[in-house]
Design an enzyme around this catalytic site. Sequence first.
Site, PDB file in Angstrom:
ATOM      1  N   SER A   1     -55.759-100.926  57.012  1.00 40.04           N
ATOM      2  CA  SER A   1     -55.637 -99.536  56.555  1.00 40.04           C
ATOM      3  C   SER A   1     -56.593 -99.159  55.432  1.00 40.04           C
ATOM      4  O   SER A   1     -57.230 -98.114  55.477  1.00 40.04           O
ATOM      5  CB  SER A   1     -54.230 -99.247  56.038  1.00 40.04           C
ATOM      6  OG  SER A   1     -53.261 -99.993  56.663  1.00 40.04           O
TER       7      SER A   1
ATOM      8  N   HIS B   1     -54.467 -98.066  63.266  1.00 45.22           N
ATOM      9  CA  HIS B   1     -55.779 -97.505  62.906  1.00 45.22           C
ATOM     10  C   HIS B   1     -56.848 -97.792  63.941  1.00 45.22           C
ATOM     11  O   HIS B   1     -58.019 -97.492  63.717  1.00 45.22           O
ATOM     12  CB  HIS B   1     -56.206 -98.049  61.542  1.00 45.22           C
ATOM     13  CG  HIS B   1     -55.325 -97.574  60.444  1.00 45.22           C
ATOM     14  ND1 HIS B   1     -55.490 -96.371  59.806  1.00 45.22           N
ATOM     15  CD2 HIS B   1     -54.207 -98.128  59.907  1.00 45.22           C
ATOM     16  CE1 HIS B   1     -54.550 -96.206  58.912  1.00 45.22           C
ATOM     17  NE2 HIS B   1     -53.747 -97.257  58.951  1.00 45.22           N
TER      18      HIS B   1
ATOM     19  N   LYS C   1     -51.153 -90.974  63.858  1.00 42.13           N
ATOM     20  CA  LYS C   1     -52.511 -90.906  63.300  1.00 42.13           C
ATOM     21  C   LYS C   1     -53.436 -90.194  64.290  1.00 42.13           C
ATOM     22  O   LYS C   1     -53.475 -88.983  64.313  1.00 42.13           O
ATOM     23  CB  LYS C   1     -52.976 -92.302  62.938  1.00 42.13           C
ATOM     24  CG  LYS C   1     -51.995 -92.954  61.967  1.00 42.13           C
ATOM     25  CD  LYS C   1     -52.577 -93.998  61.110  1.00 42.13           C
ATOM     26  CE  LYS C   1     -51.527 -94.628  60.228  1.00 42.13           C
ATOM     27  NZ  LYS C   1     -51.016 -93.759  59.188  1.00 42.13           N
TER      28      LYS C   1
HETATM   29  C1  LIG Z   1     -51.175-100.007  59.829  1.00 40.95           C
HETATM   30  C2  LIG Z   1     -50.006 -99.069  59.916  1.00 40.95           C
HETATM   31  N1  LIG Z   1     -48.948 -99.434  60.659  1.00 40.95           N
HETATM   32  C3  LIG Z   1     -47.864 -98.637  60.775  1.00 40.95           C
HETATM   33  C4  LIG Z   1     -47.809 -97.426  60.146  1.00 40.95           C
HETATM   34  C5  LIG Z   1     -46.544 -96.608  60.298  1.00 40.95           C
HETATM   35  O1  LIG Z   1     -46.817 -95.430  60.947  1.00 40.95           O
HETATM   36  P1  LIG Z   1     -45.737 -94.254  61.082  1.00 40.95           P
HETATM   37  O2  LIG Z   1     -44.556 -94.628  60.264  1.00 40.95           O
HETATM   38  O3  LIG Z   1     -46.445 -93.048  60.597  1.00 40.95           O
HETATM   39  O4  LIG Z   1     -45.425 -94.173  62.544  1.00 40.95           O
HETATM   40  C6  LIG Z   1     -48.872 -96.995  59.372  1.00 40.95           C
HETATM   41  C7  LIG Z   1     -48.805 -95.701  58.669  1.00 40.95           C
HETATM   42  O5  LIG Z   1     -49.475 -95.437  57.712  1.00 40.95           O
HETATM   43  C8  LIG Z   1     -50.008 -97.827  59.255  1.00 40.95           C
HETATM   44  O6  LIG Z   1     -51.065 -97.479  58.507  1.00 40.95           O
END
Ligand SMILES: Cc1ncc(COP(=O)(O)O)c(C=O)c1O
Length: 166
Positions: free
Chosen positions: A63, A91, A122
């Site tokens: 990230s 990502h 995303k």
């Molecule tokens: C690497 C990664 N995994 C999982 C998530 C979780 O995503 P969400 O809770 O938005 O579905 C994020 C969110 O920032 C992320 O960056």
Amino acid sequence: MLAGRHDYLLLDELDHASIIEGSRLSFSKVLKFAHNDMTALRNKLKLCHKDSIKLIVVDGVFSMEGDIVKLPELVKLAEHYGASIMVDDAHSLGILGKNGSGTASHFGLTDKVDLIMGTFSKSFASLGGFIAADKEVINYIKHNSPVTDLQCQYDACLSRLCFSLN
Ligand SMILES: Cc1ncc(COP(=O)(O)O)c(C=O)c1O
């Protein structure tokens, strides 16, 4: 849930917070290895009991750093030490691989990764997410996960996205 009390979760030290938090809900032993350092991962794998489940969990694209996981080397280590692999493709989706299908596809290693998870929040600009694995594993998750889709609200945007992906 996938790994139990006598098993191991091997996490890159820069894995996303959701992975770290998830690991805390498990009774497994958590071993963190230095970021994208395959020698460090090997050293941790050496510590694990031979007959235990060893699940390596990594981000496909990290990230904050934007690094791509060294998946080819990681797969070799996993095969050598009898470990399984889970890639968080939050990502990578829409960015890497055939038609944006993610990190494993980017490296031509889709068959070697046991679990691929992604979020729709995303590149798909929606909410929710998915996990992809063999049918037996998905079945196990469905029946053992404390969180079920019954607890999730679907909105029109997500319904449309799922329809398009199908
Ligand atoms: C690497 C990664 N995994 C999982 C998530 C979780 O995503 P969400 O809770 O938005 O579905 C994020 C969110 O920032 C992320 O960056």
